[in-house]
Design an enzyme around this catalytic site. Structure first.
Site, mmCIF file in Angstrom:
data_model
loop_
_atom_site.group_PDB
_atom_site.id
_atom_site.type_symbol
_atom_site.label_atom_id
_atom_site.label_comp_id
_atom_site.label_asym_id
_atom_site.label_seq_id
_atom_site.Cartn_x
_atom_site.Cartn_y
_atom_site.Cartn_z
ATOM 1 C CE1 TYR A 53 -3.063 -3.295 1.010
ATOM 2 C CE2 TYR A 53 -4.258 -1.382 -0.293
ATOM 3 C CZ TYR A 53 -4.175 -2.729 0.139
ATOM 4 O OH TYR A 53 -5.177 -3.742 -0.060
ATOM 5 N NE ARG A 56 -3.196 -0.277 -5.248
ATOM 6 C CZ ARG A 56 -4.537 -0.588 -4.642
ATOM 7 N NH1 ARG A 56 -4.515 -1.348 -3.678
ATOM 8 N NH2 ARG A 56 -5.381 0.035 -5.574
ATOM 9 C CG ASN A 89 -11.139 3.504 -8.812
ATOM 10 O OD1 ASN A 89 -11.294 2.428 -8.891
ATOM 11 N ND2 ASN A 89 -11.482 4.412 -9.834
ATOM 12 C CG HIS A 106 -13.547 -0.765 -2.300
ATOM 13 N ND1 HIS A 106 -13.302 -1.391 -3.601
ATOM 14 C CD2 HIS A 106 -14.678 -1.557 -1.725
ATOM 15 C CE1 HIS A 106 -14.551 -2.494 -3.892
ATOM 16 N NE2 HIS A 106 -15.145 -2.514 -2.707
ATOM 17 C CB CYS A 114 -6.131 2.580 15.395
ATOM 18 S SG CYS A 114 -5.324 1.658 16.624
ATOM 19 N N GLY A 172 -15.463 1.884 -15.848
ATOM 20 C CA GLY A 172 -14.370 1.161 -15.824
ATOM 21 C C GLY A 172 -14.478 0.199 -14.428
ATOM 22 C CB THR A 173 -16.395 -1.370 -12.391
ATOM 23 O OG1 THR A 173 -16.216 -2.540 -11.450
ATOM 24 C CG2 THR A 173 -17.612 -1.215 -12.971
ATOM 25 C CB SER A 174 -14.063 -6.195 -14.187
ATOM 26 O OG SER A 174 -14.299 -6.351 -12.880
HETATM 27 N N1 APR Z 1 -10.911 2.965 -19.887
HETATM 28 C C1 APR Z 1 -12.311 2.295 -19.525
HETATM 29 N N2 APR Z 1 -12.152 1.154 -18.892
HETATM 30 C C2 APR Z 1 -11.032 0.654 -18.742
HETATM 31 C C3 APR Z 1 -9.930 1.033 -19.146
HETATM 32 C C4 APR Z 1 -9.920 2.397 -19.593
HETATM 33 N N3 APR Z 1 -8.763 2.927 -20.202
HETATM 34 N N4 APR Z 1 -8.834 0.105 -18.696
HETATM 35 C C5 APR Z 1 -9.490 -0.850 -18.375
HETATM 36 N N5 APR Z 1 -10.627 -0.715 -18.383
HETATM 37 C C6 APR Z 1 -11.741 -1.560 -17.866
HETATM 38 C C7 APR Z 1 -11.462 -3.058 -18.038
HETATM 39 O O1 APR Z 1 -12.111 -3.479 -19.073
HETATM 40 C C8 APR Z 1 -12.352 -3.800 -16.647
HETATM 41 O O2 APR Z 1 -13.532 -4.003 -16.972
HETATM 42 O O3 APR Z 1 -11.776 -1.309 -16.244
HETATM 43 C C9 APR Z 1 -12.087 -2.663 -15.618
HETATM 44 C C10 APR Z 1 -11.219 -2.971 -14.569
HETATM 45 O O4 APR Z 1 -11.815 -4.100 -13.730
HETATM 46 P P1 APR Z 1 -11.248 -4.541 -12.534
HETATM 47 O O5 APR Z 1 -9.459 -4.556 -12.902
HETATM 48 O O6 APR Z 1 -11.684 -5.749 -12.108
HETATM 49 O O7 APR Z 1 -11.236 -3.468 -11.595
HETATM 50 P P2 APR Z 1 -12.565 -3.188 -10.487
HETATM 51 O O8 APR Z 1 -13.768 -3.197 -11.405
HETATM 52 O O9 APR Z 1 -12.493 -1.691 -10.302
HETATM 53 O O10 APR Z 1 -12.427 -4.069 -9.406
HETATM 54 C C11 APR Z 1 -13.355 -3.901 -8.410
HETATM 55 O O11 APR Z 1 -11.959 -5.228 -6.792
HETATM 56 O O12 APR Z 1 -10.136 -6.125 -6.444
HETATM 57 C C12 APR Z 1 -11.051 -5.349 -5.923
HETATM 58 O O13 APR Z 1 -11.074 -3.632 -4.436
HETATM 59 C C13 APR Z 1 -10.746 -4.037 -5.773
HETATM 60 O O14 APR Z 1 -12.003 -1.934 -6.131
HETATM 61 C C14 APR Z 1 -11.590 -3.110 -6.771
HETATM 62 C C15 APR Z 1 -12.528 -4.200 -7.092
#
Ligand code: APR
Length: 232
Positions: A53, A56, A89, A106, A114, A172-174
Site C-alpha cells: 500500500y 500504491r 477506487n 472501499h 487503527c 471502468g469496472t469489470s
Molecule cells: N477505460 C475504461 N475502462 C477500462 C480502461 C480504460 N482505459 N482500462 C481498463 N478498463 C476496464 C477493464 O475492461 C475492466 O472491465 O476497467 C475494468 C477494470 O476491472 P478490474 O481490474 O476488475 O477493477 P474493478 O472493477 O475496479 O475491481 C473492483 O475489486 O480487487 C477489488 O477492491 C478492488 O475496487 C476493486 C474491485
C-alpha cells in the site's frame, strides 16, 4: 432524469497510469490478493501489506486525474439535478479532478485506520508495523481500505441513492466484485435507466440498457457532453 448515480472502478484511472486489477498484467496478477487484500494476509505478513500500500499511495499521489475524472466533475457542476459518485477506487483522483462528495466504498489510500481502537487519521506517505496510532499510541496502523471479507463502507447510503436514481452509470469496472456488481440490478429495480461505459463488456454488461465501449478518457467526456446537450 434528475438524479444520476455513478459507480466507478479501476478502469477510470487506468489512463492516469494506475493499474487495474484483472486486466492482463493487472495488480492481482503480480500480487496474490489473498496476501495483500485480506485481513488474514495482513495478520500473516503486515510488512508485505504495508509495502504494497505504501507503493500504491506514492504512485496515486503522483498520478493526475484524466479527462474522465474532469468530465464527471463537470457533470456534477452543470447537471440540473443531483450527481452522486460512488467509487471502488482508493486513489483520490475524483477529488483531484474536481468532483465533490465522492463516496469511497472501499476506503482510500490517504486514510489510516487503527486495527486496535478503530481511530482514523490521514495516513503518512509510508506506514509500517511501528506506525503509532495518534489516539491509543499502539503500533497498530493499517491502510483504511476495505479488504476482501470486510464490509464495504456506506452501503446503506449507497442503496438509498440507488433506490432514488433516475439514471445509473457504471464506468471502468469489470462487474466481478459484489456488492458493487449488483448495483445495476438495484438501480433497474428502482426504475432507473442504466448505462455501462467501459473499455470492453463487463461481466454484467447484459444488465444495462445501454453500453458504450472505449477508453474512459474519450467515452466519458463524450457521454457527459451528450448528457449536457453540448454535443456537436
Ligand atoms: N477505460 C475504461 N475502462 C477500462 C480502461 C480504460 N482505459 N482500462 C481498463 N478498463 C476496464 C477493464 O475492461 C475492466 O472491465 O476497467 C475494468 C477494470 O476491472 P478490474 O481490474 O476488475 O477493477 P474493478 O472493477 O475496479 O475491481 C473492483 O475489486 O480487487 C477489488 O477492491 C478492488 O475496487 C476493486 C474491485
Amino acid at each position: 432524469m434528475r438524479k444520476i448515480v455513478i459507480l466507478t472502478g479501476a478502469g477510470i484511472s487506468a489512463e492516469s497510469g494506475l493499474g487495474t486489477f484483472r486486466d492482463a498484467g493487472g495488480i492481482w496478477t503480480k500480487y496474490p490478493l489473498e496476501d495483500v487484500a485480506t485481513p488474514e494476509g495482513f495478520a500473516r505478513d503486515p510488512v508485505l501489506v504495508h509495502e504494497f500500500y505504501n507503493a500504491r499511495r506514492v504512485q496515486a499521489a503522483a498520478a493526475q486525474p484524466n479527462a474522465a475524472h474532469h468530465a464527471l466533475a463537470r457533470l456534477q457542476r452543470d447537471w440540473p439535478g443531483e450527481v452522486v459518485i460512488v467509487t471502488q477506487n482508493v486513489d483520490g483522483l475524483h477529488e483531484a479532478g474536481g468532483a465533490s462528495n465522492v463516496i469511497h466504498m472501499h476506503g482510500t489510500l490517504a486514510g489510516a485506520l487503527c486495527a486496535g481502537c478503530g481511530h482514523r487519521w490521514v495516513a503518512p506517505e509510508t506506514m509500517d508495523t511501528t506506525t503509532p496510532c495518534p489516539a491509543c499510541t499502539r503500533p497498530s496502523a493499517r491502510p483504511d481500505v476495505v479488504w476482501f471479507g470486510e464490509m464495504p463502507y456506506y452501503m446503506d447510503t449507497i442503496f438509498d441513492h440507488l433506490a432514488s436514481a433516475d439514471l445509473f452509470a457504471a464506468i471502468g469496472t469489470s462487474g466481478q466484485v459484489y456488492p458493487a456488481a449488483g448495483f445495476v440490478q438495484e438501480a433497474t429495480a428502482s426504475g432507473a435507466r442504466t448505462i455501462e461505459l467501459n473499455l470492453e463488456p463487463s461481466a454484467v454488461a447484459s444488465n444495462f440498457d445501454e453500453t458504450r465501449f472505449g477508453p474512459a478518457s474519450r467515452v466519458v467526456p463524450d457521454w457527459v457532453s451528450d448528457m449536457l446537450g453540448l454535443r456537436g
